[in-house]
Design a protein around this motif. Structure first.
Motif, mmCIF file in Angstrom:
data_model
loop_
_atom_site.group_PDB
_atom_site.id
_atom_site.type_symbol
_atom_site.label_atom_id
_atom_site.label_comp_id
_atom_site.label_asym_id
_atom_site.label_seq_id
_atom_site.Cartn_x
_atom_site.Cartn_y
_atom_site.Cartn_z
ATOM 1 N N GLN A 119 17.755 8.628 12.829
ATOM 2 C CA GLN A 119 17.429 7.258 12.428
ATOM 3 C C GLN A 119 18.061 6.218 13.349
ATOM 4 O O GLN A 119 18.275 5.076 12.954
ATOM 5 C CB GLN A 119 17.836 7.008 10.974
ATOM 6 C CG GLN A 119 17.151 7.924 9.985
ATOM 7 C CD GLN A 119 17.525 7.630 8.546
ATOM 8 O OE1 GLN A 119 18.369 6.780 8.276
ATOM 9 N NE2 GLN A 119 16.898 8.328 7.613
ATOM 10 N N GLU A 199 10.560 6.464 10.741
ATOM 11 C CA GLU A 199 11.635 6.582 9.757
ATOM 12 C C GLU A 199 11.531 5.508 8.685
ATOM 13 O O GLU A 199 11.839 5.756 7.514
ATOM 14 C CB GLU A 199 13.003 6.478 10.439
ATOM 15 C CG GLU A 199 13.338 7.641 11.356
ATOM 16 C CD GLU A 199 12.767 7.469 12.754
ATOM 17 O OE1 GLU A 199 13.105 8.277 13.611
ATOM 18 O OE2 GLU A 199 11.975 6.519 12.967
ATOM 19 N N VAL A 200 11.099 4.311 9.081
ATOM 20 C CA VAL A 200 10.948 3.221 8.109
ATOM 21 C C VAL A 200 9.665 3.409 7.301
ATOM 22 O O VAL A 200 9.645 3.190 6.080
ATOM 23 C CB VAL A 200 10.943 1.857 8.827
ATOM 24 C CG1 VAL A 200 10.705 0.725 7.841
ATOM 25 C CG2 VAL A 200 12.252 1.647 9.570
ATOM 26 N N SER A 202 8.338 6.067 6.403
ATOM 27 C CA SER A 202 8.517 7.126 5.409
ATOM 28 C C SER A 202 9.114 6.576 4.119
ATOM 29 O O SER A 202 8.853 7.088 3.028
ATOM 30 C CB SER A 202 9.408 8.239 5.973
ATOM 31 O OG SER A 202 10.720 7.763 6.219
ATOM 32 N N TRP A 203 9.924 5.502 4.214
ATOM 33 C CA TRP A 203 10.475 4.897 3.005
ATOM 34 C C TRP A 203 9.367 4.334 2.122
ATOM 35 O O TRP A 203 9.382 4.507 0.911
ATOM 36 C CB TRP A 203 11.451 3.782 3.369
ATOM 37 C CG TRP A 203 12.643 4.232 4.152
ATOM 38 C CD1 TRP A 203 13.083 5.521 4.307
ATOM 39 C CD2 TRP A 203 13.542 3.406 4.886
ATOM 40 N NE1 TRP A 203 14.203 5.542 5.096
ATOM 41 C CE2 TRP A 203 14.517 4.258 5.473
ATOM 42 C CE3 TRP A 203 13.630 2.048 5.120
ATOM 43 C CZ2 TRP A 203 15.548 3.775 6.256
ATOM 44 C CZ3 TRP A 203 14.658 1.558 5.903
ATOM 45 C CH2 TRP A 203 15.602 2.425 6.459
ATOM 46 N N PHE A 204 8.387 3.646 2.753
ATOM 47 C CA PHE A 204 7.285 3.086 2.002
ATOM 48 C C PHE A 204 6.428 4.184 1.386
ATOM 49 O O PHE A 204 5.926 4.057 0.264
ATOM 50 C CB PHE A 204 6.427 2.179 2.890
ATOM 51 C CG PHE A 204 7.130 0.926 3.333
ATOM 52 C CD1 PHE A 204 7.240 -0.170 2.483
ATOM 53 C CD2 PHE A 204 7.700 0.826 4.590
ATOM 54 C CE1 PHE A 204 7.895 -1.325 2.874
ATOM 55 C CE2 PHE A 204 8.352 -0.317 5.011
ATOM 56 C CZ PHE A 204 8.446 -1.399 4.143
ATOM 57 N N THR A 205 6.269 5.279 2.120
ATOM 58 C CA THR A 205 5.501 6.401 1.597
ATOM 59 C C THR A 205 6.173 7.004 0.371
ATOM 60 O O THR A 205 5.525 7.321 -0.634
ATOM 61 C CB THR A 205 5.328 7.489 2.674
ATOM 62 O OG1 THR A 205 4.710 6.917 3.824
ATOM 63 C CG2 THR A 205 4.457 8.625 2.153
ATOM 64 N N LYS A 206 7.508 7.131 0.437
ATOM 65 C CA LYS A 206 8.239 7.679 -0.711
ATOM 66 C C LYS A 206 8.119 6.763 -1.918
ATOM 67 O O LYS A 206 8.007 7.207 -3.061
ATOM 68 C CB LYS A 206 9.707 7.866 -0.343
ATOM 69 C CG LYS A 206 9.955 8.961 0.672
ATOM 70 C CD LYS A 206 11.435 9.057 1.019
ATOM 71 C CE LYS A 206 11.681 10.143 2.059
ATOM 72 N NZ LYS A 206 13.123 10.211 2.442
ATOM 73 N N MET A 207 8.159 5.443 -1.679
ATOM 74 C CA MET A 207 8.048 4.494 -2.779
ATOM 75 C C MET A 207 6.670 4.563 -3.435
ATOM 76 O O MET A 207 6.542 4.491 -4.660
ATOM 77 C CB MET A 207 8.321 3.065 -2.272
ATOM 78 C CG MET A 207 9.747 2.821 -1.823
ATOM 79 S SD MET A 207 9.979 1.193 -1.095
ATOM 80 C CE MET A 207 9.500 0.135 -2.440
ATOM 81 N N GLN A 208 5.619 4.738 -2.622
ATOM 82 C CA GLN A 208 4.271 4.785 -3.156
ATOM 83 C C GLN A 208 4.036 6.047 -3.979
ATOM 84 O O GLN A 208 3.344 6.035 -4.986
ATOM 85 C CB GLN A 208 3.257 4.729 -2.014
ATOM 86 C CG GLN A 208 3.228 3.392 -1.289
ATOM 87 C CD GLN A 208 2.335 3.412 -0.063
ATOM 88 O OE1 GLN A 208 1.774 4.440 0.292
ATOM 89 N NE2 GLN A 208 2.213 2.267 0.588
ATOM 90 N N GLY A 210 6.557 7.767 -5.327
ATOM 91 C CA GLY A 210 7.624 7.945 -6.305
ATOM 92 C C GLY A 210 7.213 7.486 -7.662
ATOM 93 O O GLY A 210 7.661 7.939 -8.677
#
Length: 210
Positions: A119, A199-200, A202-208, A210
C-alpha cells in the motif's frame, strides 16, 4: 436477513433504552449535543476556507481539510484531543500512468518495486517538458537512485511544515503519514491523485459488498 435482524433486536436487554437516555443526558452535560456538533463542524469549515484564502494570497495553490473528532464535534476539552489537519499541494501532478503526464507541470509517477512496502508508492520525478524521467539533481528534496531514478523525499514535507510553523529546531513525531510538532496538532501533507490506485478501489468494493 429480516429474521436475523428481529431476532437480534429481541436479545437487547430492556434496560438499554433507559441506559441510552441517561447516556444522552450525560453527553448533553459535557457539551456533546446536536447544536454543539453542528456549530463545531461549521467552525472548522470556515477555518478551512480562511486558510485556503490565506494560502492563495501567498500564491500557494493548496487546499486544507480538517478531520477527526475536533472537526466532527465528538470530543470534549477533558479528552485533550488533538486537531487533525490535511493539506494538499495542487501544483503537483501525480501520475498513475504515463497517460496522466501534463506539460509544464511538476510531474511525479507512482511506482512500486518488489521491496516497496504494501500500500505504498514511490514518487518518481518526471520532466515537465517531455514525458521522460529526471535522471539527476542536486536539490535536497529529492533522492537519487542511480539504478531507478530520482524520487521525492518524504523528509521534504517535514522540513516544509517545520519552517512554515516556525518550529525548525523543535523535535517532531511521526505517526504513519502524519507529522506532529505539537501535542495539539497532527499534520498530514498530501498530493491530489486523479486516478485511484487498486488498493483504494478495493476499499470501495468491500464497502459495496459488505
Amino acid at each position: 436477513m429480516y429474521s436475523v435482524h428481529f431476532q437480534a433486536m429481541s436479545l437487547v436487554p430492556a434496560f438499554f433504552h433507559h441506559l441510552s437516555e441517561v447516556l444522552y443526558q450525560v453527553l448533553e452535560c459535557v457539551g456533546i449535543n446536536p447544536w454543539v456538533v453542528e456549530r463545531r463542524r461549521h467552525t472548522f469549515l470556515h477555518r478551512e476556507a480562511a486558510e485556503d484564502v490565506h494560502e492563495h494570497q501567498q500564491e500557494n495553490d493548496t487546499t486544507t481539510f480538517y478531520f477527526g473528532s475536533q472537526s466532527e464535534g465528538t470530543t470534549t476539552p477533558g479528552l485533550q484531543s488533538d486537531t487533525d489537519q490535511l493539506f494538499t499541494d495542487n501544483d503537483v501532478n501525480i501520475m498513475y500512468s504515463w497517460a496522466d503526464w501534463q506539460q509544464g507541470r511538476m510531474n511525479f509517477l507512482m511506482v512500486r518495486y518488489e521491496d516497496t512496502p504494501p500500500q505504498h508508492y514511490l514518487l518518481q520525478w518526471i520532466r515537465s517538458d517531455v514525458p521522460q524521467p529526471v535522471t539527476h539533481t542536486d536539490q535536497l528534496q529529492f533522492i537519487t537512485d542511480p539504478q531507478r531514478g530520482v524520487f521525492y523525499s518524504n523528509m521534504t514535507v517535514v522540513r516544509y511544515m517545520a519552517a512554515s510553523s516556525g518550529l525548525l529546531n523543535q523535535p517532531h513525531l511521526r505517526h504513519g503519514p502524519s507529522n506532529t510538532f505539537s501535542k495539539d496538532f497532527d499534520l498530514v501533507a498530501a498530493f491530489h491523485c486523479k486516478t485511484l490506485p487498486p488498493e483504494v478501489m478495493s476499499w470501495f468494493t468491500k464497502m459495496q459488498h459488505g
